[in-house]
Write a protein that holds these residues in place. Structure first.
Motif, short mmCIF file in Angstrom:
data_model
loop_
_atom_site.label_atom_id
_atom_site.label_comp_id
_atom_site.label_asym_id
_atom_site.label_seq_id
_atom_site.Cartn_x
_atom_site.Cartn_y
_atom_site.Cartn_z
N PHE A 147 9.20 1.40 6.07
CA PHE A 147 8.80 0.91 7.41
C PHE A 147 9.81 0.53 8.31
O PHE A 147 11.00 0.47 7.86
CB PHE A 147 7.70 -0.27 7.05
CG PHE A 147 6.66 0.23 6.28
CD1 PHE A 147 5.33 0.59 7.09
CD2 PHE A 147 6.54 0.24 5.03
CE1 PHE A 147 4.29 1.04 6.13
CE2 PHE A 147 5.38 0.62 4.25
CZ PHE A 147 4.34 1.08 4.93
N ASN A 180 0.69 9.90 4.03
CA ASN A 180 0.16 9.52 2.94
C ASN A 180 -0.90 8.61 2.91
O ASN A 180 -1.10 7.80 2.10
CB ASN A 180 1.46 8.63 2.02
CG ASN A 180 1.72 7.26 2.95
OD1 ASN A 180 1.29 7.24 4.08
ND2 ASN A 180 2.31 6.53 2.22
N TYR A 214 0.79 -1.08 -0.18
CA TYR A 214 0.14 -0.08 0.14
C TYR A 214 1.07 1.39 0.04
O TYR A 214 0.47 2.38 -0.67
CB TYR A 214 -1.00 0.20 1.21
CG TYR A 214 -1.93 -0.88 1.33
CD1 TYR A 214 -2.71 -1.22 0.09
CD2 TYR A 214 -2.29 -1.69 2.55
CE1 TYR A 214 -3.64 -2.23 0.03
CE2 TYR A 214 -3.30 -2.71 2.42
CZ TYR A 214 -3.82 -3.07 1.40
OH TYR A 214 -4.86 -3.80 1.19
N GLY A 215 2.03 1.22 0.69
CA GLY A 215 2.70 2.48 0.94
C GLY A 215 3.39 2.62 -0.52
O GLY A 215 3.79 3.72 -0.64
N LEU A 216 3.51 1.58 -1.54
CA LEU A 216 4.01 2.17 -2.80
C LEU A 216 2.89 2.56 -3.66
O LEU A 216 3.11 3.06 -4.72
CB LEU A 216 4.63 0.78 -3.35
CG LEU A 216 5.77 0.55 -2.76
CD1 LEU A 216 6.43 -1.04 -3.48
CD2 LEU A 216 7.11 1.26 -3.20
N GLY A 217 1.51 2.61 -3.18
CA GLY A 217 0.56 3.03 -3.84
C GLY A 217 -0.21 1.75 -4.60
O GLY A 217 -1.01 2.39 -5.63
N ALA A 218 -0.21 0.70 -4.09
CA ALA A 218 -1.01 -0.25 -5.02
C ALA A 218 -2.16 -0.16 -4.47
O ALA A 218 -2.54 0.14 -3.32
CB ALA A 218 -0.21 -1.66 -4.69
N ARG A 252 0.09 8.00 -2.82
CA ARG A 252 0.93 7.16 -2.22
C ARG A 252 2.13 6.85 -3.42
O ARG A 252 3.26 6.53 -2.80
CB ARG A 252 0.49 5.62 -1.58
CG ARG A 252 -0.63 6.00 -0.62
CD ARG A 252 -0.87 4.61 -0.20
NE ARG A 252 -1.74 4.89 1.12
CZ ARG A 252 -2.78 3.94 1.33
NH1 ARG A 252 -3.05 2.92 0.45
NH2 ARG A 252 -3.70 4.25 2.04
N VAL A 259 4.05 10.14 -2.49
CA VAL A 259 4.44 10.21 -1.02
C VAL A 259 4.91 8.73 -0.48
O VAL A 259 3.75 7.96 -0.09
CB VAL A 259 3.45 10.85 -0.02
CG1 VAL A 259 4.26 10.77 1.17
CG2 VAL A 259 2.97 11.94 -0.71
N GLY A 260 5.99 8.00 -0.81
CA GLY A 260 6.18 6.73 -0.52
C GLY A 260 6.59 6.54 0.81
O GLY A 260 6.85 7.48 1.73
N MET A 261 6.71 5.36 1.31
CA MET A 261 7.13 5.11 2.67
C MET A 261 7.98 3.78 2.95
O MET A 261 7.81 2.96 2.44
CB MET A 261 5.52 4.78 3.12
CG MET A 261 5.65 4.77 5.03
SD MET A 261 4.03 4.87 5.53
CE MET A 261 4.69 5.32 7.48
N ARG A 285 1.90 8.48 9.33
CA ARG A 285 1.35 7.71 8.59
C ARG A 285 -0.02 8.26 7.90
O ARG A 285 -0.60 8.04 7.09
CB ARG A 285 0.87 6.53 9.39
CG ARG A 285 1.88 5.64 9.53
CD ARG A 285 1.42 4.41 10.34
NE ARG A 285 0.24 3.54 10.00
CZ ARG A 285 0.51 2.66 9.54
NH1 ARG A 285 1.60 2.11 9.41
NH2 ARG A 285 -0.34 1.89 8.94
N THR A 340 10.90 1.87 -2.91
CA THR A 340 10.36 2.97 -2.85
C THR A 340 10.62 4.14 -3.67
O THR A 340 9.76 4.76 -4.25
CB THR A 340 10.44 3.79 -1.50
OG1 THR A 340 9.94 2.45 -0.36
CG2 THR A 340 9.67 4.81 -1.28
#
Lengths: 426, 457, 267
Positions: free
Chosen positions: C106, C66, B344-348, C99, C102-104, C63, C177
């Motif tokens: 962890f 994004n 999800y963090g990559l935008g999937a 997203r 704005v990458g993440m 958190r 990312t």
């Protein structure tokens, strides 16, 4: 990063329409799958119910019949043997012959065939209960033949020609309907009789008693053995190869086809140990082996859920391992074990295949009295009836399924309630 | 004395022995003796020694009584019958048993001698049994009761006996597996002495009925099991075709998409499907689904058998849906949230995450679940017994009628069983194949699922 | 040292060239409020460190940036967060492009159970960023190079990413990312599961990435904050207490809570 001049954001935006559509599609597949499962459930229940609800009512004909002492050749002083053997069936036939005046042999046969073969037994029962009725006129609800029963319950009013009844029979029936003598009542026969070749006389009492006795044997054997095995494996078993084999074994056994347990019952219990076929005893033995894995697995889970602090507290007070287990761990784990046992018993209640192997498929009219009387069980009765071509048997099969499902619902609800009420959250 | 009377006697002895033992310990204690264990331990010890030996003997007696009696009886049969062969002897023995039950028939038979002997024998064994059991009860009671002394370690002894009993209980599971294996193996070996394993495993004609007269064609029956195997596979494949996608998608929807209140309703509802007895599914398949498919087929101009593989397979698929969905649900929930977050963090999107991260991560577990489901489909009996046919057709057409391994086992064993005819024995050979295949599937599947769980623990 | 009701953030929470600006952000987990009226700007091409004691809401705030909190059912966010002029909590906004921008990264390295190559190629593939296989190969190589991992893995691109060491896995996640070519990278304690040598490598990497990206990093380690960031924001019990240049926060903090924290009186 990339060779083209578009930014990431632009490229992602460009892909969104396709991806949103794919997302929606995927979600719909999921929803459709869940709905399909629920739909199957509804259709299955609906189908069984629509076929079976009418099994709980029975068509009877209210008749005033003169219990002719001369015809029956009995009197109030006759001994039981004479009372048993009198020609009640002939009396019933005679009664309708004079009453309805059929013309010719063909019509006469048609008339007689509309009354159940059990009508004679009904009269006999009345007289055996009260001999003073001999020579009197009594009013009695006579059970009708299954063809009449089906006609009255389903076809009456929308004659589409599917009935097997003849013109003459329909004429008599119409007159009875008009007079209000032909009516339905709650089908007690279905619950108090054993199996019969005549659908209108067939009942599930024999099968239910057989089921009860079989499950009794299963419970009495599988609960203590299952609990003991769970205790051993969870609390005493050394962590070695042997224990590992036992554990793998139990897990595998839980997934072995039930029919192979039937083969074991036939080859070992019946052929080697000489337990008699078709009895609740051998059925219970087979089902015990089948439900044991379920009970052991749930029993172990229940014991595992008891926190170690309880054990440590007891051991710290100087109790032996055995005392700790039996005085402290077992009482706390028992509700969980009982839940697992009820679920195992519910499985056993619905099981059919292994019981076919050990002869519980026999046609048994008498209600079994003890665990070594020949008997059948409810699911097998369903299997037997489902093979009969008569429409009335289809109805009774569905009725029996409703009873079976009713028991299953009760047992599973009991398990859920028990789990909610007694299982402690640590 | 019959078994139930004796069982009741043993149960009474159990209570009595416990009380006697406990009271003796109490008496000793009240006289000032310093007892090693609690009075209840002495009671339990006496109770165990009083009831365990007679119970064991009763069990052995029940196992061997019929065989010993029949052996003794065989000696009493007329010579002509004894020499005629095993089947005749067995027939005669059952006649003798019937005669013994109904004395009015006894007079006019050449077996009356044996029957009279049986009656006599039964009376004597019954008496003997009762005597021996009672003797054991009293011996156990007396001996243990006398052993109660202040320095006797009753607790240790009780605990070691109980521990052994617990072990025996858990050993029953292993004995069951061995029992199944032995019961199918021995009869299957007898079958393979009459029919070659090659013919059984690779033959393409299955017609097990042995002809009544020797001159009829195919008098020995034909035992090529390939049509059974293909039939089983065809129906299982249809079932899997329904159950795997539906079950998997339902599990995905319920664990990744559905709101918690939807999940709380839908999950138990699906599990109800798993709790319905198979005989009910069989009835549904045979009386509702099969006619429906036939009707549709006819309107589409197709020739559909009234016992089509499709009907049985479809309904079996419905039965297996909750099985697949609940196993997959466990497996999908075991995939760590951190992997989903990464995606999800990559935008999937959710479906991209599920398809490209969650499912691949859960794949071993899902494969295990599907294998368990296949094993279940192969071993399912009632649906196919009621909705699939008996005709051993070698076909891949789902609209045709096929038969399965389990259906044939049921058909061969319901009704008259002759344990010297290949017809009856064939059922055990089929049982052996079924047992080995399902056991192997289960074993591998359970291993895979376990390994998979450990990976994310 | 009690909590101040409706505390107004000390220092300089706002800046001129803001990439992301949060205004009056509140976060509730069910009944419980986790973030209280936080307003903060994150400038273009700066590294901002979010510090504070455990449970102070710094990760929760990160958190929000994004909308990763969307995956938690009971989590409700109010206020607005503006990225390049648009509120990301606008109902019309799709989280997917957000997203991607704005990458993440962890706390715990979470490589997918795929090959190293497929891990890095995952983002470009789902977003359709590469037009050809060659294109994709190039993105993967460049991303791994930027993450400083290329030399170590170039010979085993097709072995599973889960087989790498912890530090390598985290750099793989960073490569994954940046393969999407985002504009902002959020890092949630990226080194907490790593040993000092791996940590040093990541810190070096963060410093290099600043040229191209805007980075917000949550960290437990004040040394790390001091080493990598230009500005530092101090959170306490869901409130943003103070924001200043990193030098100022660590030398002359304005608020007594900040001072107490950096001098190690609690945390």
């Amino acid at each position: 990063m990339t060779n083209s001049n578009l930014t990431t954001r632009q490229k992602v935006e460009a892909s969104m329409a396709r991806r949103r559509a794919s997302e929606t599609r995927f979600r719909l597949y999921g929803m459709a799958s869940v709905l399909f499962g629920m739909l199957c459930l509804v259709v299955l229940f609906g189908d069984i119910f629509s076929k079976g609800y009418s099994a709980f009512s029975q068509t009877v004909l209210t008749t005033e019949i003169y219990l002719d002492a001369d015809y029956l050749e009995i009197s109030t002083t006759s001994d039981e043997q004479a009372l048993m053997n009198a020609n009640y069936e002939g009396l019933v036939k005679n009664h309708f012959k004079t009453e309805m005046q059929p013309s010719g042999r063909k019509e006469r046969r048609q008339l007689y065939s509309m009354i159940s073969a059990g009508a004679g037994w009904q009269i006999q029962k009345e007289i055996l209960a009260d001999t003073s009725l001999i020579g009197q006129t009594i009013t009695i609800d006579l059970i009708m033949d299954d063809d009449v029963d089906q006609w009255f319950k389903h076809d009456h009013g929308n004659d589409d020609g599917s009935t097997r009844l003849s013109e003459a029979q329909l004429g008599w029936l119409d007159s009875w309907v008009e007079s209000g003598d032909l009516h339905t009542r709650f089908n007690t026969t279905f619950f108090v009789n054993g199996d019969s070749r005549e659908p209108e006389l067939a009942g599930i009492r024999g099968a239910m008693t057989g089921t009860f006795l079989t499950l009794l044997v299963t419970f009495l054997l599988s609960f203590p053995i299952g609990v003991a095995a769970a205790i051993y494996l969870e609390e005493f078993a050394p962590k070695n190869r042997l224990t590992e084999i036992v554990e793998i074994n139990i897990n595998n056994l839980a997934a072995v086809p039930s029919i192979t347990f039937g083969l074991l019952g036939l080859a070992i219990f019946i052929n080697i140990f000489g337990v008699s076929r078709s009895t609740p005893l051998v059925g219970g033995l087979v089902l015990t082996l089948m439900t044991l894995p379920t009970i052991i697995i749930s029993g172990r889970a229940a014991i595992k859920a008891v926190p170690p602090s309880i054990r440590e507290a007891a051991l710290g007070l100087g109790a032996s391992k055995m005392q700790t287990v039996f005085h402290h761990v077992l009482p706390l784990a028992l509700p969980g074990m009982l839940t697992g046992t009820i679920i195992g018993m519910a499985q056993a209640l619905g099981e059919t295949a292994p019981l076919l192997m050990i002869g519980m498929i026999a046609f048994v009219v008498d209600v079994p009295g003890f665990i070594n009387d020949p008997s059948t069980v409810l699911p097998v009765q369903i299997f037997l009836w489902s093979d009969s071509p008569e429409r009335a048997f289809t109805e009774r099969t569905s009725g029996a399924i409703m009873v079976l499902l009713g028991f299953l619902i009760i047992m599973n609800t009991a398990a859920v309630v028990l789990r909610r009420r007694l299982e402690r959250r640590w | 004395m019959n078994y139930s009377t004796l069982l009741i006697a043993v149960l009474i002895a159990l209570g009595g022995a416990y009380l006697l033992g406990r009271n003796r310990a109490r008496t000793l204690a009240s006289q000032g003796a310093k007892m090693h264990s609690l009075p209840t331990h002495y009671g339990a010890l006496v109770a165990l020694w009083t009831t365990l030996p007679p119970l064991l003997l009763l069990l052995l007696w029940a196992v061997f009584e019929t065989r010993v009696v029949d052996m003794l009886l065989t000696l009493q049969l007329p010579e002509s019958i004894r020499l005629a062969g095993e089947a005749d002897v067995r027939l005669a023995l059952s006649k003798v048993h019937n005669l013994a039950k109904d004395s009015s028939l006894m007079a006019e038979s050449n077996l009356s001698g044996a029957a009279a002997h049986l009656v006599d024998l039964q009376a004597r064994t019954s008496l003997l049994k009762g005597g021996v059991i009672l003797a054991l009860i009293f011996a156990g009671l007396g001996l243990t009761w006398r052993r109660i002394q202040p320095d006797m370690r009753a607790r240790g002894e009780v605990e070691s006996i109980v521990r052994k009993l617990l072990f025996l209980s858990s050993a029953i599971a292993v004995l069951t597996t061995l029992g199944i294996l032995a019961s199918v193996l021995f009869e299957a070996i007898m079958f393979f002495q009459k029919v070659s394993p090659i013919e059984f495993l690779f033959g393409t004609t299955w017609s097990p009925q042995v002809a009544l007269r020797a001159d009829q064609s195919g008098s020995s029956g034909s035992f090529g099991a390939i049509p059974l195997f293909t039939g089983t596979l065809l129906i299982s494949a249809i079932a899997m075709f329904i159950a795997v996608p539906v079950g998997l998608m339902a599990a995905i929807y319920l664990s990744e998409y559905a709101a918690s209140n939807v999940r709380q309703v839908a999950k138990p509802a699906l599990e109800v499907l798993a709790g319905i007895p198979t005989v009910v599914y069989g009835f549904f398949a045979a009386l509702t689904v099969a006619p429906l498919i036939r009707q549709w087929g006819e309107t589409a101009g197709l020739d559909v058998s009234s016992e089509s593989a499709l009907a049985a397979g479809l309904v079996m698929g419905i039965m297996i849906i909750p099985f697949v969905s609940s196993l997959s649900d466990d497996v999908i929930n075991a995939v760590p949230q951190s992997l989903r977050d990464g995606s999800y963090g990559l935008g999937a999107t959710k479906s991209e995450t599920v398809r490209q991260v969650v499912i691949p991560a859960a794949l071993p577990g899902i494969v295990g679940a599907v294998m368990l489901a296949v094993s279940r489909a192969i071993g399912e009996t009632m649906i196919v017994a009621m909705a699939a046919g008996l005709a051993a057709n070698l076909t891949a057409n789902p609209l045709d009628s096929v038969t399965t391994v389990t259906v044939q086992i049921v058909t061969l064993l319901v009704g008259d069983q002759e344990f010297d005819s290949p017809k009856t024995l064939a059922a055990f050979a089929l049982g052996l194949v079924l047992f080995i295949v399902t056991l192997a599937l289960n074993f591998v599947a359970i291993k895979i699922v376990q390994k998979y769980r450990e990976q994310y623990d | 040292m009690s909590i101040i009701e409706n505390h107004k953030t000390d220092g300089k929470p706002f800046c001129d060239s803001a990439k992301l600006s949060a205004r009056d952000v509140c976060v509730h987990y069910g009944e419980k409020q986790a973030i209280f009226d936080v307003s903060l700007d994150i400038g273009k091409n700066e590294v901002i460190a979010l510090i504070g004691p455990s449970g102070c809401g710094k990760s929760t705030f990160l958190r929000c940036l994004n909308r990763m909190n969307d995956t938690i059912d009971i989590c409700k966010v109010t206020g607005e967060i503006v990225l390049d002029g648009g509120n990301i909590y606008d109902p019309k906004v799709d989280v997917v492009p957000l997203r991607a921008t704005v990458g993440m990264v962890f706390q715990k390295p979470n490589p997918f159970p795929k090959t190293i190559y497929d891990n890095v190629a995952y983002g470009p593939r789902i977003h359709g960023l590469a037009t050809s296989r060659v294109d994709l190969d190039e993105i993967v190589e460049k991303s791994l190079q930027r993450a400083g991992l290329w030399a170590e893995v170039k010979d085993r691109l097709h072995s599973p990413g889960t087989g790498l060491s912890g530090g390598q896995q985290q750099r793989l996640c960073i490569a994954r990312t940046i393969a999407v070519d985002p504009e902002v990278i959020l890092m949630d304690e990226p080194c907490s599961a790593l040993d000092p040598i791996a940590t040093a490598k990541i810190e070096e990497l963060i410093d290099e990435l600043r040229e191209k990206y805007t980075i917000a990093i949550v960290t437990h380690s004040m040394q790390q904050a001091a080493r990598v960031s230009q500005r530092t924001a101090y959170f306490h019990l869901g409130q943003l207490i103070e924001v200043n240049s990193t030098d100022k926060v660590f030398t002359t903090p304005e608020h007594q809570l900040t001072e107490a924290y950096i001098t190690g009186r609690f945390g």
